[in-house]
Design an enzyme around this catalytic site. Structure first.
Site, PDB file in Angstrom:
ATOM      1  N   HIS A  59     -26.762  20.672  -0.793  1.00 54.23           N
ATOM      2  CA  HIS A  59     -26.821  21.239  -2.131  1.00 54.23           C
ATOM      3  C   HIS A  59     -25.854  22.394  -2.232  1.00 54.23           C
TER       4      HIS A  59
ATOM      5  N   TYR B 165      -8.401  -3.606 -11.663  1.00 55.32           N
ATOM      6  CA  TYR B 165      -8.048  -2.400 -10.921  1.00 55.32           C
ATOM      7  C   TYR B 165      -6.702  -1.794 -11.379  1.00 55.32           C
TER       8      TYR B 165
ATOM      9  N   LYS C  23      -0.105   5.372  -6.086  1.00 58.39           N
ATOM     10  CA  LYS C  23      -1.143   5.345  -7.122  1.00 58.39           C
ATOM     11  C   LYS C  23      -2.077   6.546  -6.997  1.00 58.39           C
TER      12      LYS C  23
ATOM     13  N   CYS D 141       0.821  -1.212   0.000  1.00 55.07           N
ATOM     14  CA  CYS D 141       0.000   0.000   0.000  1.00 55.07           C
ATOM     15  C   CYS D 141       0.853   1.260   0.000  1.00 55.07           C
TER      16      CYS D 141
ATOM     17  N   GLU E 258     -25.495  14.343  -3.186  1.00 59.06           N
ATOM     18  CA  GLU E 258     -26.936  14.482  -2.945  1.00 59.06           C
ATOM     19  C   GLU E 258     -27.759  13.667  -3.937  1.00 59.06           C
TER      20      GLU E 258
ATOM     21  N   GLU F  71      -6.410   1.695 -13.503  1.00 57.81           N
ATOM     22  CA  GLU F  71      -5.959   2.879 -12.761  1.00 57.81           C
ATOM     23  C   GLU F  71      -4.665   3.429 -13.371  1.00 57.81           C
TER      24      GLU F  71
ATOM     25  N   CYS G 299      -1.579   1.746  -3.050  1.00 60.05           N
ATOM     26  CA  CYS G 299      -2.558   2.821  -2.846  1.00 60.05           C
ATOM     27  C   CYS G 299      -1.959   4.228  -2.827  1.00 60.05           C
TER      28      CYS G 299
HETATM   29  P1  FAD Z   1       1.462  -6.211   1.993  1.00 62.49           P
HETATM   30  O1  FAD Z   1       1.142  -4.776   2.179  1.00 62.49           O
HETATM   31  O2  FAD Z   1       1.757  -6.647   0.609  1.00 62.49           O
HETATM   32  O3  FAD Z   1       2.719  -6.503   2.946  1.00 62.49           O
HETATM   33  C1  FAD Z   1       3.405  -7.723   2.958  1.00 62.49           C
HETATM   34  C2  FAD Z   1       4.847  -7.480   3.360  1.00 62.49           C
HETATM   35  O4  FAD Z   1       5.454  -8.722   3.702  1.00 62.49           O
HETATM   36  C3  FAD Z   1       5.667  -6.901   2.229  1.00 62.49           C
HETATM   37  O5  FAD Z   1       6.444  -5.821   2.694  1.00 62.49           O
HETATM   38  C4  FAD Z   1       6.561  -8.058   1.805  1.00 62.49           C
HETATM   39  O6  FAD Z   1       7.763  -7.636   1.227  1.00 62.49           O
HETATM   40  C5  FAD Z   1       6.760  -8.760   3.139  1.00 62.49           C
HETATM   41  N1  FAD Z   1       7.163 -10.170   3.033  1.00 62.49           N
HETATM   42  C6  FAD Z   1       6.748 -11.093   2.134  1.00 62.49           C
HETATM   43  N2  FAD Z   1       7.312 -12.290   2.394  1.00 62.49           N
HETATM   44  C7  FAD Z   1       8.107 -12.111   3.479  1.00 62.49           C
HETATM   45  C8  FAD Z   1       8.945 -12.973   4.244  1.00 62.49           C
HETATM   46  N3  FAD Z   1       9.036 -14.275   3.962  1.00 62.49           N
HETATM   47  N4  FAD Z   1       9.633 -12.447   5.285  1.00 62.49           N
HETATM   48  C9  FAD Z   1       9.535 -11.127   5.601  1.00 62.49           C
HETATM   49  N5  FAD Z   1       8.742 -10.281   4.922  1.00 62.49           N
HETATM   50  C10 FAD Z   1       8.029 -10.767   3.884  1.00 62.49           C
HETATM   51  N6  FAD Z   1      -6.000  -1.325  -1.664  1.00 62.49           N
HETATM   52  C11 FAD Z   1      -6.886  -0.377  -1.276  1.00 62.49           C
HETATM   53  O7  FAD Z   1      -7.614  -0.600  -0.304  1.00 62.49           O
HETATM   54  N7  FAD Z   1      -7.006   0.810  -1.946  1.00 62.49           N
HETATM   55  C12 FAD Z   1      -6.227   1.118  -3.011  1.00 62.49           C
HETATM   56  O8  FAD Z   1      -6.359   2.191  -3.585  1.00 62.49           O
HETATM   57  C13 FAD Z   1      -5.288   0.152  -3.441  1.00 62.49           C
HETATM   58  N8  FAD Z   1      -4.468   0.413  -4.482  1.00 62.49           N
HETATM   59  C14 FAD Z   1      -3.559  -0.521  -4.867  1.00 62.49           C
HETATM   60  C15 FAD Z   1      -2.742  -0.232  -5.959  1.00 62.49           C
HETATM   61  C16 FAD Z   1      -1.827  -1.157  -6.401  1.00 62.49           C
HETATM   62  C17 FAD Z   1      -0.952  -0.833  -7.584  1.00 62.49           C
HETATM   63  C18 FAD Z   1      -1.708  -2.411  -5.727  1.00 62.49           C
HETATM   64  C19 FAD Z   1      -0.711  -3.417  -6.202  1.00 62.49           C
HETATM   65  C20 FAD Z   1      -2.509  -2.710  -4.642  1.00 62.49           C
HETATM   66  C21 FAD Z   1      -3.442  -1.761  -4.199  1.00 62.49           C
HETATM   67  N9  FAD Z   1      -4.281  -2.016  -3.112  1.00 62.49           N
HETATM   68  C22 FAD Z   1      -5.199  -1.082  -2.728  1.00 62.49           C
HETATM   69  C23 FAD Z   1      -4.199  -3.285  -2.375  1.00 62.49           C
HETATM   70  C24 FAD Z   1      -3.390  -3.110  -1.062  1.00 62.49           C
HETATM   71  O9  FAD Z   1      -2.140  -2.530  -1.357  1.00 62.49           O
HETATM   72  C25 FAD Z   1      -3.204  -4.461  -0.386  1.00 62.49           C
HETATM   73  O10 FAD Z   1      -4.472  -5.058  -0.207  1.00 62.49           O
HETATM   74  C26 FAD Z   1      -2.520  -4.345   0.985  1.00 62.49           C
HETATM   75  O11 FAD Z   1      -1.275  -3.708   0.857  1.00 62.49           O
HETATM   76  C27 FAD Z   1      -2.340  -5.733   1.588  1.00 62.49           C
HETATM   77  O12 FAD Z   1      -1.680  -5.648   2.817  1.00 62.49           O
HETATM   78  P2  FAD Z   1      -0.946  -6.933   3.448  1.00 62.49           P
HETATM   79  O13 FAD Z   1      -0.530  -6.530   4.807  1.00 62.49           O
HETATM   80  O14 FAD Z   1      -1.780  -8.123   3.271  1.00 62.49           O
HETATM   81  O15 FAD Z   1       0.330  -7.172   2.528  1.00 62.49           O
HETATM   82  P1  NDP Z   2      -6.937  -8.712 -10.457  1.00 63.47           P
HETATM   83  O1  NDP Z   2      -6.682 -10.063  -9.933  1.00 63.47           O
HETATM   84  O2  NDP Z   2      -8.018  -7.898  -9.885  1.00 63.47           O
HETATM   85  O3  NDP Z   2      -7.177  -8.797 -12.036  1.00 63.47           O
HETATM   86  C1  NDP Z   2      -6.266  -9.417 -12.884  1.00 63.47           C
HETATM   87  C2  NDP Z   2      -6.529  -8.971 -14.301  1.00 63.47           C
HETATM   88  O4  NDP Z   2      -5.548  -9.535 -15.167  1.00 63.47           O
HETATM   89  C3  NDP Z   2      -7.887  -9.435 -14.837  1.00 63.47           C
HETATM   90  O5  NDP Z   2      -8.353  -8.484 -15.738  1.00 63.47           O
HETATM   91  C4  NDP Z   2      -7.513 -10.742 -15.543  1.00 63.47           C
HETATM   92  O6  NDP Z   2      -8.400 -11.070 -16.580  1.00 63.47           O
HETATM   93  C5  NDP Z   2      -6.167 -10.384 -16.120  1.00 63.47           C
HETATM   94  N1  NDP Z   2      -5.284 -11.531 -16.327  1.00 63.47           N
HETATM   95  C6  NDP Z   2      -4.989 -12.520 -15.455  1.00 63.47           C
HETATM   96  N2  NDP Z   2      -4.082 -13.360 -16.006  1.00 63.47           N
HETATM   97  C7  NDP Z   2      -3.826 -12.897 -17.242  1.00 63.47           C
HETATM   98  C8  NDP Z   2      -2.979 -13.339 -18.296  1.00 63.47           C
HETATM   99  N3  NDP Z   2      -2.229 -14.427 -18.169  1.00 63.47           N
HETATM  100  N4  NDP Z   2      -2.947 -12.621 -19.439  1.00 63.47           N
HETATM  101  C9  NDP Z   2      -3.707 -11.507 -19.575  1.00 63.47           C
HETATM  102  N5  NDP Z   2      -4.525 -11.034 -18.617  1.00 63.47           N
HETATM  103  C10 NDP Z   2      -4.576 -11.725 -17.464  1.00 63.47           C
HETATM  104  O7  NDP Z   2      -5.529  -8.001 -10.357  1.00 63.47           O
HETATM  105  P2  NDP Z   2      -5.001  -6.541 -10.152  1.00 63.47           P
HETATM  106  O8  NDP Z   2      -3.535  -6.724 -10.187  1.00 63.47           O
HETATM  107  O9  NDP Z   2      -5.613  -5.558 -11.061  1.00 63.47           O
HETATM  108  O10 NDP Z   2      -5.439  -6.170  -8.672  1.00 63.47           O
HETATM  109  C11 NDP Z   2      -5.117  -7.007  -7.571  1.00 63.47           C
HETATM  110  C12 NDP Z   2      -5.952  -6.627  -6.385  1.00 63.47           C
HETATM  111  O11 NDP Z   2      -5.386  -5.485  -5.758  1.00 63.47           O
HETATM  112  C13 NDP Z   2      -7.371  -6.227  -6.745  1.00 63.47           C
HETATM  113  O12 NDP Z   2      -8.211  -7.342  -6.814  1.00 63.47           O
HETATM  114  C14 NDP Z   2      -7.750  -5.297  -5.626  1.00 63.47           C
HETATM  115  O13 NDP Z   2      -8.320  -6.019  -4.577  1.00 63.47           O
HETATM  116  C15 NDP Z   2      -6.411  -4.698  -5.204  1.00 63.47           C
HETATM  117  N6  NDP Z   2      -6.341  -3.342  -5.731  1.00 63.47           N
HETATM  118  C16 NDP Z   2      -7.221  -2.424  -5.231  1.00 63.47           C
HETATM  119  C17 NDP Z   2      -7.241  -1.158  -5.712  1.00 63.47           C
HETATM  120  C18 NDP Z   2      -8.228  -0.181  -5.174  1.00 63.47           C
HETATM  121  O14 NDP Z   2      -8.808  -0.432  -4.130  1.00 63.47           O
HETATM  122  N7  NDP Z   2      -8.455   0.934  -5.832  1.00 63.47           N
HETATM  123  C19 NDP Z   2      -6.324  -0.724  -6.761  1.00 63.47           C
HETATM  124  C20 NDP Z   2      -5.431  -1.765  -7.215  1.00 63.47           C
HETATM  125  C21 NDP Z   2      -5.458  -3.011  -6.706  1.00 63.47           C
HETATM  126  P3  NDP Z   2      -9.649 -12.068 -16.385  1.00 63.47           P
HETATM  127  O15 NDP Z   2     -10.775 -11.226 -15.888  1.00 63.47           O
HETATM  128  O16 NDP Z   2      -9.851 -12.588 -17.761  1.00 63.47           O
HETATM  129  O17 NDP Z   2      -9.239 -13.128 -15.420  1.00 63.47           O
END
Ligand code: FAD
Ligand code: NDP
Length: 594
Positions: A569, A297, A164, A156, A574, A301, A161
């Site tokens: 408003h 997502y 992004k 995140c 609203e 985005e 998040c």
């Molecule tokens: P993480 O935050 O992924 O933390 C896991 C940590 O564990 C990492 O630092 C990793 O390096 C570490 N780790 C892994 N393996 C080991 C190990 N063996 N030993 C020690 N450390 C280890 N969610 C939202 O709600 N709103 C958003 O707008 C949003 N935008 C997103 C945009 C993007 C591009 C992405 C990829 C995700 C987004 N998400 C968003 C999803 C959100 O980031 C994740 O759901 C959240 O960070 C999950 O938290 P977590 O604690 O499960 O794992």
């Molecule tokens: P998702 O798992 O949500 O979606 C994966 C996408 O990639 C789908 O469109 C899927 O298509 C496609 N895909 C999967 N495999 C292939 C392949 N081999 N070739 C081509 N296309 C493929 O992944 P994201 O990485 O977008 O997001 C991960 C999660 O992170 C989200 O589910 C969300 O929970 C979280 N997130 C939240 C955000 C927010 O809150 N604003 C922002 C970003 C991430 P198909 O539908 O055909 O399977």
């Protein structure tokens, strides 16, 4: 097998003469639960019912004198005072009760080790330390194939998040600059040029300040931080590796919160030539012509803000956009994004990626059912095809932690417990849980409160609001129209909707940046009422709007509750207080006036 003596010796003799003793009262529900803990595990124990034995009051007084505990149950294992029901249940939860009863040493360095310093892990570790537990947290970022790595805070903060949303904001400023002339601002605001390097530098500066803040807050709450990669040795021991350094640490309980990392397709060159969201937010040079692969997502985005920042972007989608979301809303998002400048190539999967000196870029080919349908050169190829859990190198299965065969995520019960009783999993790595930051944080806090603060509340995964931060934000909570009809039947569902133009954009002539907005909610007809079970909106700051309405919907608000709510408003929000047009009426919901 509980035994109750009719006459009793003194407390000291009873404790010395029996491996497990529960001083109890026959009417006390916690005593019953404590005895059950032993019975269920076939651990032979002596229950002394203080309200039934003749010298019960004397025994209770002497127990108070020696242990300081007035209450029952008062439990002793191998002559050691354990405490009451709460202490016993914590030991049982951690899976060490049998060892303790058999006299095996149960000294651990930590009460709790959290593996993963992201949203979920940090929340859990800090909560446990605040409750007085001895806690360690380990976090280690394995660099991407491009060598990108980052600090404490997880996805995140570093590559999700936060960066992004800041890039989304940077792109939306372009819209404001474009509008400025129409609001009387003079000068060349609409011709401003964007400097990617400045944006990345500022974002990375902010991220580093967050990394630093997390380290400080761990140390302030007394959590021991290991910047090392953790692997399980057994259910109470982990190995911590950082470069050549290696050490071991033990704990009674573990929380696995290791999250996920972006997935790579099995196409030659993908790892070497493509980037993922793990690299994008810290790229020192502008991405240029960009191909985004994926349709959910992350793909939408990133495509949105890259176009907003002035780059040419193509999105390659293998099937549908935003699978699982309301189809009508998704179609509108696609229309908006196309008008905004994003080019979609549908029904296409990547078949080849090669560096092309001639075209000065990366040559990408795509196919549909084995037929080549796409061929174009790009400066950057961004993979956004989903994420894989970081479970592969944790040594989970050999110590008994079960994974879902397909997703490779950790199988958990509703109380976040894995198949090994002292190991828990939360956040993105837990199977079947939405991958969202607030979900991981709440899971971490609630789990720790159940483990160490006698709470029982489980995370409720119903009605979790979410926003897709596309150029025109799409926010929703609850059912999609499609799911509601499928699940409840068309006759039991009504939809109220309205297209509208928000006041902020009425002076503006460019529809590219100001598409029509749209809101709807879905009701379930039940018992003469219409309960709102889903709400959807495409509008500026849609995320801010749906957040508040999510609470009302979670609490069971009806259409008449929405109707009786007086709006503010003139605002966008609203609209939810004035939705009159039902889909079944067939009336047009097209935008009309303010
Ligand atoms: P993480 O935050 O992924 O933390 C896991 C940590 O564990 C990492 O630092 C990793 O390096 C570490 N780790 C892994 N393996 C080991 C190990 N063996 N030993 C020690 N450390 C280890 N969610 C939202 O709600 N709103 C958003 O707008 C949003 N935008 C997103 C945009 C993007 C591009 C992405 C990829 C995700 C987004 N998400 C968003 C999803 C959100 O980031 C994740 O759901 C959240 O960070 C999950 O938290 P977590 O604690 O499960 O794992
Ligand atoms: P998702 O798992 O949500 O979606 C994966 C996408 O990639 C789908 O469109 C899927 O298509 C496609 N895909 C999967 N495999 C292939 C392949 N081999 N070739 C081509 N296309 C493929 O992944 P994201 O990485 O977008 O997001 C991960 C999660 O992170 C989200 O589910 C969300 O929970 C979280 N997130 C939240 C955000 C927010 O809150 N604003 C922002 C970003 C991430 P198909 O539908 O055909 O399977």
């Amino acid at each position: 097998s509980a035994q109750t003596p009719t006459r009793s010796k003194n407390a000291e003799d009873i404790i010395k003469g029996n491996a497990i003793v529960v001083f109890s009262k026959s009417w006390c529900p916690y005593c019953v639960l404590a005895k059950e803990i032993f019975s269920k595990r076939n651990l032979k124990h002596l229950a002394v019912e203080l309200d039934l034995v003749e010298n019960g009051a004397d025994l209770q007084a002497s127990l108070y004198a020696t242990t300081g505990q007035k209450t029952v149950p008062n439990i002793f294992i191998n002559q050691k005072h354990v405490g009451g029901y709460d202490e016993l249940s914590q030991i049982a939860e951690s899976g060490t009760l049998e060892d303790l009863c058999q006299g095996r040493s149960m000294e651990f360095e930590f009460d709790l080790i959290v593996i993963g310093g992201g949203s979920g892990g940090l929340a859990a570790a800090k909560e446990a330390a605040t409750l007085g537990k001895k806690v360690a947290l380990c976090d280690f970022v394995v660099p991407t194939p491009w060598g990108t790595k980052w600090g404490l805070g997880g996805t995140c903060v570093n590559v999700g998040c936060i960066p992004k949303k800041l890039m989304h904001r940077a792109a939306s400023i372009r819209q404001d600059l474009n509008d400025a002339d129409d609001f009387g601002w003079q000068g060349k605001s609409s011709e401003s040029v964007h400097a990617w390097e400045t944006l990345v530098g500022r974002i990375q500066g902010h991220v580093k300040s967050l990394n630093f803040g997390y380290r400080i807050s761990l140390s302030e709450t007394g959590v021991r931080y290991f910047n090392s990669f953790a692997t399980f040795v057994d259910k109470h021991t982990i190995k911590l590796v950082k470069g050549a350094e290696e050490l071991q640490a033990t704990a009674r309980n573990f929380i696995v919160a290791v999250g996920c990392r972006p997935k790579y397709p099995s196409v030659e060159g993908a790892r070497e030539l493509c980037i993922t969201s793990d690299d994008l937010f810290s790229m020192r040079t502008p991405p240029g012509r960009t191909l985004v692969i994926g349709g959910s997502y992350v793909a939408l985005e990133c495509a949105g803000f890259l176009v907003g920042l002035g780059f040419d972007v193509v999105v390659m989608v293998r099937s549908v956009l935003l699978r699982g979301f309301d189809r009508q809303m998704v179609d509108r998002i696609e229309t908006h994004m196309t008008a905004y400048g994003v080019k979609f190539v549908k029904n296409c999967t990547i078949s080849s990626i090669k560096k092309s000196e001639k075209l000065n870029g990366i040559m990408v080919e795509g196919e549909n059912k084995g037929k080549k349908v796409f061929s174009q050169a790009f400066d950057t190829v961004l993979l956004a095809i989903g994420r894989v859990p970081n479970t592969e190198k944790l040594n989970l299965e050999p110590i008994g932690v079960r994974l879902n065969d397909e997703t490779k995520k950790i199988t958990v019960s509703p109380d976040d417990r894995t198949s090994v009783s002292n190991i828990f999993a939360i956040g993105d790595v837990a199977d079947g849980v939405p991958e969202l930051t607030p979900v991981a944080i709440q899971a971490g806090k609630f789990l720790v409160r159940r483990l160490y603060n006698f709470k029982t509340e489980l995370v409720n995964y119903d009605f979790i609001p979410t926003t897709v931060f596309t150029p025109s934000e799409y926010a929703c909570v609850g059912y999609s129209e499609d799911d509601a009809i499928r699940e409840l039947g068309e006759g039991n569902v009504e939809v109220y909707h309205q297209e509208f133009k928000c006041l902020e954009s009425v002076l503006n002539s460019s529809s590219k940046f100001h598409p029509k907005n749209y809101a709807k909610y879905i009701t379930r007809k039940f018992d003469g009422k219409e309960v709102v079970i889903g709400a959807h909106i495409i509008a500026p700051n849609a995320g801010e709007i749906i957040q508040g309405f999510a609470l009302a919907i979670k609490l069971g608000a009806t259409k008449s509750d929405f109707d009786s709510l007086i709006g503010i408003h003139p605002t966008v929000a609203e609209v939810f207080t004035t939705l009159e047009i039902s889909k079944s009426s067939g009336k047009s919901a097209a935008a009309a006036g303010c």
